[in-house]
Design a protein around this motif. Structure first.
Motif, PDB file in Angstrom:
ATOM      1  N   LEU A  11       0.828  -1.203   0.000  1.00 37.08           N
ATOM      2  CA  LEU A  11       0.000   0.000   0.000  1.00 37.08           C
ATOM      3  C   LEU A  11       0.863   1.255   0.000  1.00 37.08           C
ATOM      4  CD1 LEU A  11      -2.734   1.380   0.146  1.00 37.08           C
ATOM      5  CD2 LEU A  11      -2.721   1.043   2.631  1.00 37.08           C
ATOM      6  N   GLY A  12       1.906   1.262   0.821  1.00 35.61           N
ATOM      7  CA  GLY A  12       2.761   2.441   0.909  1.00 35.61           C
ATOM      8  C   GLY A  12       3.439   2.777  -0.407  1.00 35.61           C
ATOM      9  N   ASN A  13       3.797   1.767  -1.185  1.00 38.75           N
ATOM     10  CA  ASN A  13       4.508   1.981  -2.444  1.00 38.75           C
ATOM     11  C   ASN A  13       3.592   1.961  -3.664  1.00 38.75           C
ATOM     12  OD1 ASN A  13       7.487   2.099  -1.762  1.00 38.75           O
ATOM     13  ND2 ASN A  13       6.923   0.205  -0.705  1.00 38.75           N
ATOM     14  N   SER A  14       2.280   1.899  -3.433  1.00 41.70           N
ATOM     15  CA  SER A  14       1.301   1.908  -4.540  1.00 41.70           C
ATOM     16  C   SER A  14       1.584   0.817  -5.559  1.00 41.70           C
ATOM     17  CB  SER A  14       1.290   3.283  -5.235  1.00 41.70           C
ATOM     18  OG  SER A  14       0.865   4.288  -4.356  1.00 41.70           O
ATOM     19  N   ILE A  15       1.807  -0.399  -5.090  1.00 39.97           N
ATOM     20  CA  ILE A  15       2.094  -1.519  -5.991  1.00 39.97           C
ATOM     21  C   ILE A  15       0.769  -2.117  -6.473  1.00 39.97           C
ATOM     22  CG2 ILE A  15       3.240  -3.751  -6.204  1.00 39.97           C
ATOM     23  CD1 ILE A  15       5.190  -2.805  -4.056  1.00 39.97           C
ATOM     24  N   PHE A 117      -7.323   3.435  11.383  1.00 40.98           N
ATOM     25  CA  PHE A 117      -6.025   3.682  12.032  1.00 40.98           C
ATOM     26  C   PHE A 117      -4.909   2.950  11.294  1.00 40.98           C
ATOM     27  CE2 PHE A 117      -2.654   2.156  14.812  1.00 40.98           C
ATOM     28  CZ  PHE A 117      -2.133   3.360  15.261  1.00 40.98           C
ATOM     29  N   LEU A 118      -5.144   1.694  10.933  1.00 39.43           N
ATOM     30  CA  LEU A 118      -4.109   0.935  10.222  1.00 39.43           C
ATOM     31  C   LEU A 118      -3.777   1.588   8.890  1.00 39.43           C
ATOM     32  CD1 LEU A 118      -5.172  -2.789  10.844  1.00 39.43           C
ATOM     33  CD2 LEU A 118      -3.481  -1.435  12.079  1.00 39.43           C
ATOM     34  N   ILE A 119      -4.796   2.028   8.149  1.00 36.58           N
ATOM     35  CA  ILE A 119      -4.549   2.683   6.860  1.00 36.58           C
ATOM     36  C   ILE A 119      -3.759   3.966   7.065  1.00 36.58           C
ATOM     37  CG2 ILE A 119      -5.660   3.830   4.898  1.00 36.58           C
ATOM     38  CD1 ILE A 119      -7.979   1.826   5.234  1.00 36.58           C
ATOM     39  N   SER A 120      -4.163   4.763   8.044  1.00 36.11           N
ATOM     40  CA  SER A 120      -3.472   6.023   8.302  1.00 36.11           C
ATOM     41  C   SER A 120      -2.034   5.794   8.729  1.00 36.11           C
ATOM     42  CB  SER A 120      -4.220   6.822   9.378  1.00 36.11           C
ATOM     43  OG  SER A 120      -5.514   7.196   8.942  1.00 36.11           O
ATOM     44  N   HIS A 121      -1.808   4.782   9.536  1.00 30.53           N
ATOM     45  CA  HIS A 121      -0.450   4.508   9.994  1.00 30.53           C
ATOM     46  C   HIS A 121       0.440   4.076   8.834  1.00 30.53           C
ATOM     47  CE1 HIS A 121       2.866   2.594  12.235  1.00 30.53           C
ATOM     48  NE2 HIS A 121       2.565   3.477  13.176  1.00 30.53           N
ATOM     49  N   ILE A 122      -0.088   3.254   7.946  1.00 34.49           N
ATOM     50  CA  ILE A 122       0.693   2.802   6.790  1.00 34.49           C
ATOM     51  C   ILE A 122       1.011   3.969   5.860  1.00 34.49           C
ATOM     52  CG2 ILE A 122       0.604   1.416   4.679  1.00 34.49           C
ATOM     53  CD1 ILE A 122      -1.025  -0.666   6.284  1.00 34.49           C
ATOM     54  N   LEU A 123       0.002   4.772   5.547  1.00 29.88           N
ATOM     55  CA  LEU A 123       0.189   5.845   4.567  1.00 29.88           C
ATOM     56  C   LEU A 123       0.918   7.059   5.134  1.00 29.88           C
ATOM     57  CD1 LEU A 123      -3.160   5.722   2.549  1.00 29.88           C
ATOM     58  CD2 LEU A 123      -0.914   4.803   1.924  1.00 29.88           C
ATOM     59  N   SER A 124       1.211   7.059   6.426  1.00 30.22           N
ATOM     60  CA  SER A 124       2.054   8.109   7.007  1.00 30.22           C
ATOM     61  C   SER A 124       3.452   7.588   7.338  1.00 30.22           C
ATOM     62  CB  SER A 124       1.404   8.675   8.277  1.00 30.22           C
ATOM     63  OG  SER A 124       1.245   7.672   9.271  1.00 30.22           O
ATOM     64  N   ASP A 125       3.708   6.339   6.992  1.00 29.89           N
ATOM     65  CA  ASP A 125       4.987   5.681   7.293  1.00 29.89           C
ATOM     66  C   ASP A 125       5.953   5.898   6.122  1.00 29.89           C
ATOM     67  OD1 ASP A 125       7.102   3.996   7.834  1.00 29.89           O
ATOM     68  OD2 ASP A 125       5.885   2.196   8.130  1.00 29.89           O
ATOM     69  N   ASN A 126       6.899   6.792   6.290  1.00 27.84           N
ATOM     70  CA  ASN A 126       7.825   7.110   5.194  1.00 27.84           C
ATOM     71  C   ASN A 126       8.669   5.902   4.802  1.00 27.84           C
ATOM     72  OD1 ASN A 126       8.935   9.112   3.370  1.00 27.84           O
ATOM     73  ND2 ASN A 126      10.813   8.982   4.562  1.00 27.84           N
ATOM     74  N   ASN A 127       9.004   5.074   5.768  1.00 24.26           N
ATOM     75  CA  ASN A 127       9.789   3.879   5.466  1.00 24.26           C
ATOM     76  C   ASN A 127       8.999   2.912   4.582  1.00 24.26           C
ATOM     77  OD1 ASN A 127      12.074   1.944   5.949  1.00 24.26           O
ATOM     78  ND2 ASN A 127      10.442   0.778   6.945  1.00 24.26           N
ATOM     79  N   ALA A 128       7.690   2.853   4.792  1.00 24.52           N
ATOM     80  CA  ALA A 128       6.857   1.909   4.038  1.00 24.52           C
ATOM     81  C   ALA A 128       6.786   2.262   2.560  1.00 24.52           C
ATOM     82  CB  ALA A 128       5.452   1.861   4.628  1.00 24.52           C
ATOM     83  N   ARG A 129       7.002   3.530   2.186  1.00 25.14           N
ATOM     84  CA  ARG A 129       6.908   3.940   0.780  1.00 25.14           C
ATOM     85  C   ARG A 129       8.257   4.245   0.143  1.00 25.14           C
ATOM     86  NH1 ARG A 129       3.915   8.574   3.245  1.00 25.14           N
ATOM     87  NH2 ARG A 129       5.439  10.182   3.760  1.00 25.14           N
ATOM     88  N   SER A 130       9.334   4.074   0.887  1.00 19.97           N
ATOM     89  CA  SER A 130      10.651   4.503   0.408  1.00 19.97           C
ATOM     90  C   SER A 130      11.152   3.699  -0.783  1.00 19.97           C
ATOM     91  CB  SER A 130      11.676   4.423   1.543  1.00 19.97           C
ATOM     92  OG  SER A 130      11.393   5.395   2.524  1.00 19.97           O
ATOM     93  N   LEU A 131      10.693   2.451  -0.942  1.00 19.79           N
ATOM     94  CA  LEU A 131      11.155   1.620  -2.054  1.00 19.79           C
ATOM     95  C   LEU A 131      10.868   2.293  -3.391  1.00 19.79           C
ATOM     96  CD1 LEU A 131      12.282  -1.109  -3.105  1.00 19.79           C
ATOM     97  CD2 LEU A 131       9.915  -1.957  -3.078  1.00 19.79           C
ATOM     98  N   PRO A 135      13.439   8.069   0.293  1.00 16.58           N
ATOM     99  CA  PRO A 135      13.280   8.501   1.687  1.00 16.58           C
ATOM    100  C   PRO A 135      13.030   9.997   1.862  1.00 16.58           C
ATOM    101  CG  PRO A 135      15.596   8.166   1.197  1.00 16.58           C
ATOM    102  CD  PRO A 135      14.843   7.744  -0.029  1.00 16.58           C
ATOM    103  N   SER A 136      13.246  10.816   0.812  1.00 18.65           N
ATOM    104  CA  SER A 136      13.178  12.276   0.967  1.00 18.65           C
ATOM    105  C   SER A 136      12.261  12.906  -0.066  1.00 18.65           C
ATOM    106  CB  SER A 136      14.584  12.872   0.859  1.00 18.65           C
ATOM    107  OG  SER A 136      15.470  12.290   1.794  1.00 18.65           O
ATOM    108  N   SER A 137      11.137  12.262  -0.344  1.00 15.41           N
ATOM    109  CA  SER A 137      10.222  12.777  -1.365  1.00 15.41           C
ATOM    110  C   SER A 137       9.375  13.920  -0.807  1.00 15.41           C
ATOM    111  CB  SER A 137       9.299  11.657  -1.861  1.00 15.41           C
ATOM    112  OG  SER A 137       8.339  11.335  -0.870  1.00 15.41           O
ATOM    113  N   LEU A 138       8.632  14.576  -1.701  1.00 20.95           N
ATOM    114  CA  LEU A 138       7.734  15.658  -1.294  1.00 20.95           C
ATOM    115  C   LEU A 138       6.463  15.150  -0.633  1.00 20.95           C
ATOM    116  CD1 LEU A 138       8.106  18.058  -4.360  1.00 20.95           C
ATOM    117  CD2 LEU A 138       9.012  18.365  -2.040  1.00 20.95           C
TER     118      LEU A 138
END
Length: 406
Positions: A11-15, A117-131, A135-138
């Protein structure tokens, strides 16, 4: 195809593939109903929409308005409560007298708070989307906890960035008014909508204090196997994850298997949308596994017990007492439910009359006391329901207070 990916990182990386598979498991009608109730009014699960939409709906295959999409994310920000959008909250005259005011904005709980809460936690987790995003996106607002998701439609005609905190939601759409394809330089949510979203959200939050999403009491943190997602497995890497209580893993080494002293990674899936008996989900997994250089991803066939059971199905077993057992006047009945879906309810019956109901438990135990005058044979039944709308039951007969006789 990226191989095994856990939900947080998918989810974080929009796969795309995990999103399509999740929609297949949940069902298009259920997905449309949730989206509609959360605010995406063009996705109402009408007969016409059900005929028109396929699994690509989860990738943006349906038309939505920016206001509706932003309202959907506002529902997540409001912990699952939907508020109908109101453009004008108050009208005053030149002297400050209130002429019109929206006071009673009724909310409807359309998604459980623990899920949001689970969705919000995942989509606010910078590590989860860094792939995918780095790590330093807008997508980051320094010093703030902000949920954000991007999206792009076919032919680069639209791109989106929608994000929220507990108090504000901002949705951005970038595209051409005539629906023509955009310049490839602004062809993704990251390069088109995201810079705008970042500037707007940064301006809104610059004088606001830190806001965090409150964890519901029924959400627990658990250390899990970083590869297979089950409980920690031997010396393999571990990480922490949140679960809704009752859905957490209970077994270790879900994918790590050993045969003849050798370690293997075994991934098997059931294909719920196949209509010809072919398991195309497994075919994709096998093709990916064969492309890996590590022999651990190529397990022998005896370790690959390909699932043949639809996860929607549900079965019930009464573990104790056994059929035809003699039981005391006060006894415990323990029930086991097997299903690939969340169990929503289980009912306990004595002689056809319901005596107890349980929800959201990992194990099901029922206690009952007979009067001495009621000794003899009695029927015990357990009936379970899951979120796929399926149910199953199991009934046995026991002898209360005296030996069983045929």
């Amino acid at each position: 195809y990226r191989g095994p990916v856990q939900i947080r990182f998918a989810l974080g990386n929009s796969i795309n593939i995990p999103a399509v598979k999740m929609t297949a498991l949940v069902g298009i009608k259920n997905m449309l109903r949730t989206a509609y109730e959360a605010g995406l009014k063009s996705l109402e699960p009408t007969d016409e929409n059900l005929k028109r939409f396929g699994l690509s709906i989860t990738l943006g295959g349906g038309e939505v308005r920016l206001l509706d999409l932003t309202s959907g994310y506002a529902t997540l920000a409001n912990r699952g409560k939907y508020f109908e959008p109101a453009a004008i909250l108050k009208v005053e005259d030149k002297n400050g007298k209130v002429l019109e005011e929206v006071k009673d904005r009724r909310a409807k709980q359309v998604i459980d708070e623990d899920i949001t809460f689970l969705i919000s936690h995942i989509l606010s987790d910078n590590n989860a989307r860094s792939l995918v995003f780095g790590p330093s996106s807008l997508l980051n607002i320094p010093g703030k906890t902000v949920v954000v998701k991007t999206g792009t439609t076919d032919d680069k005609r639209d791109n989106w960035a929608v994000g929220y905190t507990p108090s504000v939601v901002v949705g951005i759409w970038v595209g051409n008014n005539d629906n023509s394809a955009m310049d490839q330089k602004v062809a993704s949510g990251v390069t088109g909508a995201t810079p705008i979203w970042n500037r707007v959200m940064s301006e809104i939050l610059k004088n606001k204090g830190a806001e965090n999403f409150t964890k519901p009491d029924n959400v627990i943190a658990l250390e899990i196997d970083a590869l297979g997602g089950g409980l920690p497995c031997r010396d393999y890497p571990k990480r922490s994850e949140y679960f809704i209580k009752g859905t957490e893993p209970t077994r270790d080494c879900l994918v790590e298997k050993t045969l003849d002293g050798k370690e293997y990674f075994v991934f098997v899936e059931f294909d719920p949308v196949s209509t010809d008996g072919k398991n195309r989900w497994q075919e994709g997994i096998d093709a990916w596994s064969q492309s890996q250089s590590d022999p651990k991803y190529k397990p022998p066939s005896e370790l690959k017990n390909e699932p043949t059971k639809n996860p929607d199905e549900i079965t019930v077993n009464i573990k104790k007492p056994s059929d035809h057992d003699q039981v005391d006047y006060t006894f415990e009945t323990e029930v086991e439910v097997s299903t690939g879906r969340k169990v929503t309810k289980i009912e306990f019956y004595i002689d056809g009359s319901i005596r107890d109901t349980k929800t959201s438990d990992a194990s099901y135990k029922f206690n009952f006391t007979f009067a001495e005058a009621n000794k003899g044979k009695h029927k015990i039944k357990a009936k379970a329901y899951n979120e796929a709308g399926r149910d199953a039951e199991r009934e046995i007969t026991v002898s209360v207070g005296q030996p069983w006789t045929d």
